[in-house]
Enzyme design. Structure first.
Site, PDB file in Angstrom:
ATOM      1  N   ASP A  86       0.779  -1.225   0.000  1.00 37.31           N
ATOM      2  CA  ASP A  86       0.000   0.000   0.000  1.00 37.31           C
ATOM      3  C   ASP A  86       0.822   1.293   0.000  1.00 37.31           C
ATOM      4  O   ASP A  86       0.499   2.240  -0.703  1.00 37.31           O
ATOM      5  CB  ASP A  86      -0.929  -0.029   1.226  1.00 37.31           C
ATOM      6  N   ASP A  89       4.934   0.824   3.837  1.00 39.10           N
ATOM      7  CA  ASP A  89       4.926  -0.378   4.650  1.00 39.10           C
ATOM      8  C   ASP A  89       4.510  -1.585   3.802  1.00 39.10           C
ATOM      9  O   ASP A  89       4.589  -1.540   2.592  1.00 39.10           O
ATOM     10  CB  ASP A  89       3.974  -0.176   5.837  1.00 39.10           C
ATOM     11  N   TYR A 254      -7.480   2.100   7.079  1.00 41.80           N
ATOM     12  CA  TYR A 254      -8.331   2.714   6.063  1.00 41.80           C
ATOM     13  C   TYR A 254      -9.810   2.533   6.369  1.00 41.80           C
ATOM     14  O   TYR A 254     -10.550   1.997   5.551  1.00 41.80           O
ATOM     15  CB  TYR A 254      -7.989   2.135   4.683  1.00 41.80           C
ATOM     16  N   GLU A 472       5.972  10.099   3.155  1.00 43.65           N
ATOM     17  CA  GLU A 472       5.532   8.744   2.797  1.00 43.65           C
ATOM     18  C   GLU A 472       5.043   8.703   1.343  1.00 43.65           C
ATOM     19  O   GLU A 472       4.654   9.735   0.770  1.00 43.65           O
ATOM     20  CB  GLU A 472       4.430   8.223   3.736  1.00 43.65           C
TER      21      GLU A 472
END
Ligand code: NAG
Ligand code: NAG
Ligand code: NAG
Ligand code: NAG
Ligand code: NAG
Ligand code: NAG
Length: 562
Positions: A86, A89, A254, A472
């Site tokens: 995703d 990670d 999520y 990120e």
């Protein structure tokens, strides 16, 4: 010939043959000259998805990646290997993946000729199939959809490469008794949007043709999954509910805020893919039922309403429906954005900012708005609106590509001033979770084509690896820029903004100290944990808060009673 090269040119069954030699991103230094145009940006953005691949790798261009997570699904007796990690990670999350695939397929239907011109269509096909083939595995029965593979807690506690990923990777599904309307409808929309693309269905009008990857067999397979998932979303025996109420484990990463937008989007895309008037009537029905008209929401993986406005307009135009009503809805929404009427506002250095949604990954809302504006602009009711929408979209795109107070093009490896410390465990080469920033000092691999989170609301960007809100990377961050780049390949005489930025531009203005939007700095008031962990903590804190409040009320009540 060495083995690696042999693998690179072996065709994968069913998909378009990849270019030989393969497209590989050029060194970032080439991004400081005009020769590095939109084609390169498009190529690099797609390359990022290769770097995120999970499972048994076959044709991977990313030399530093290895096959990984080869036991995914074993816990439930299925093969759930493959797909994409995703973000920085190693979880595989269906809900944001579905949004990403829907967004890319929709963009490739509208501006797909850009992929063709840049010789990137085979990579697009390969990228989409890697995601869609996994989504097919994740949908093993009409009313079963795997929504998460991996354990968010274990995953947050691991920082390292793809060879030592913690083996504890449970698979979580929604089903008839434990449904998830949003996740099922989101996957249905992705399958339907991609089915339309593989059927070579574009919206015509002022759009370019779809990317040349049509395949009727694959389109039909995708449509079957779309229809089944839509039925599951609508008619699950367990009723309609958000998916975290069935699979609590997704709440930490999520969780979804509602499902009316997904139901509408799914009905619309399925109606577009299978030409059914029944489904388009259902889309209208959900639009009313969930009162989606008149909203000013952000567009992202959780919030699809603005996309629904535009898709209604495109379908009305393509099918001879009533465009006027949808124009009014779209223009109400877009006028508020371009005229700075809120709720979003422009930061001091010109980024469209939604308080809350933009606090982590500030570029994503702005890029999604630019993408929708670019898509809608040719349908605007007046030429003034068309021009102002295009101008605004261009300003946001330019911002992301370096026209900002930091002189940073926020795409890794595109220019010497690009971020050099993306928050990606794999690319960093480090395995010391206590010293993410310094171990190693220099990121081991260049994660070419990755869009990072973005600056804080003051426009400051610190390029610190542990600063996940700013650095990120994620599947959904790249999606809108891919569509914008494809449009610009087709339609531009000028090069991406960063081609004007020479080496050292960022170093001159790089802020000292620590960012205030996250916790690596003391005194800024928030923590340095990644997004999923932070949400989990917020939930815990509010539960603890409610408990303390309860105690207090009980105490007051007992005082009063005494
Ligand atoms: C179309 O896609 C199917 C399913 O992936 C594949 O088996 C087939 O070879 C493809 N056909 C062509 C002509 O590429
Ligand atoms: C892939 O394996 C090689 C050799 O073991 C290793 O050097 C590299 O870091 C691995 N890649 C990742 C992303 O962990
Ligand atoms: C349905 O999904 C729930 C939640 O993931 C799970 O606990 C349950 O075992 C599943 N039911 C079946 C019959 O697989
Ligand atoms: C849901 O169930 C109703 C009643 O059986 C049926 O009429 C309708 O077509 C179903 N909806 C979908 C999308 O399958
Ligand atoms: C289209 O919609 C508009 C706005 O709702 C309405 O005023 C108009 O009468 C409609 N036109 C047709 C042909 O139905
Ligand atoms: C492409 O550029 C032309 C000229 O600037 C403009 O009229 C047209 O609307 C643009 N197309 C898109 C899809 O933005």
């Amino acid at each position: 010939m060495n083995l690696v090269l042999l693998f690179l040119i072996l065709p994968v069954l069913g998909q378009l043959p990849l270019p030989n030699p393969p497209y590989l991103p050029p060194d970032a230094s080439t991004g400081a000259s005009p020769s590095s145009g939109w084609n390169t940006l498009l190529g690099n953005l797609l390359y990022f998805y290769d770097a995120q691949r999970s499972g048994q790798l076959q044709t991977n261009r990313v030399s530093w990646r290895n096959s990984s997570a080869l036991n995914d699904g074993k816990d439930v007796g299925l093969d759930l290997t493959g797909g994409y990690y995703d973000a920085g990670d190693f979880i595989k999350a269906t809900y944001p993946l579905s949004f990403t695939l829907m967004s890319i397929c929709w963009g490739a239907a509208d501006f797909g000729a850009g992929y063709d011109m840049a010789n990137q269509t085979a990579y697009l096909d390969s990228m989409l199939r890697w995601g869609l083939d996994w989504l097919i595995k994740a949908h093993p029965a009409p009313s079963t959809l795997y929504v998460l593979v991996g354990n968010t807690d274990t995953d947050d506690a691991y920082w390292g490469g793809d060879q030592n990923i913690p083996a504890n990777r449970p698979s979580y599904a929604i089903n008839d008794t434990h449904p998830g309307t949003d996740a099922a409808a989101g996957a249905a929309a992705a399958f339907a949007a991609c089915s339309a693309l593989y059927s070579n269905r574009g919206f015509n009008g002022s759009y370019a043709k779809p990317a040349s990857l049509s395949n009727a067999t694959y389109a039909q397979t995708l449509l079957t999954h779309a229809e089944q998932l839509y039925t599951f979303a609508v008619n699950a025996t367990g009723g309609q509910k958000t998916y975290q109420s069935s699979v609590a484990q997704v709440a930490a990463s999520y969780g979804s805020s509602s499902f009316g937008d997904e139901l509408t989007m799914a009905a619309l895309f399925v109606s577009w893919a299978n030409s059914s008037t029944q489904y388009s009537q259902e889309a209208q029905h959900y639009f009313q039922q969930y009162q989606l008209s008149g909203q000013n929401d952000v567009f992202n993986w959780d919030s699809k309403t603005p996309g629904v406005y535009v898709l209604f307009a495109q379908i009305a135009q393509a099918t001879g429906g009533n465009l006027t009503a949808w124009q009014a809805e779209c223009e109400r929404y877009f006028d508020a954005i371009v005229n700075n009427q809120g709720p979003a506002f422009l930061t001091q250095d010109g980024l469209l900012y939604y308080t809350g949604d933009s606090d982590d990954a500030s570029l994503n809302p702005a890029l999604n708005a630019a993408m929708l504006l670019t898509r809608y602009a040719p349908m605007a009711s007046t030429s003034e609106r068309r021009d102002s929408y295009q101008k605004f979209a261009q300003s946001q795109l330019d911002y992301v590509l370096g026209d900002n107070s930091m002189s940073v093009p926020y795409v890794v490896g595109s220019n010497p001033n690009s971020p050099s410390n993306p928050h990606s465990a794999m690319a960093s080469g480090g395995n010391d979770i206590g010293n993410i920033d310094t171990s190693p000092v220099q990121e081991a691999y260049v994660l070419y084509g990755a869009v990072v989170g973005g600056p804080d609301k003051r426009g400051k960007f610190y390029d610190i690896r542990s600063d996940w809100p700013e650095t990120e990377v994620a599947l959904d961050y790249n999606a809108p820029l891919l569509t914008l780049a494809a449009m610009h390949v087709l339609n531009d005489t000028s090069d991406p903004f960063y081609t004007t930025l020479q080496a050292g531009a960022y170093d001159k203005v790089r802020p000292a100290g620590q960012p205030c939007d996250n916790a690596i700095s003391a005194g800024c008031g928030s923590s340095g944990l990644p997004r999923p962990a932070l949400i989990a903590i917020a939930v815990i804190l509010s539960v603890v808060g409610a408990f303390i409040l309860g105690l207090l009320l009980w105490y007051i009540w007992s005082l009063l009673r005494a």
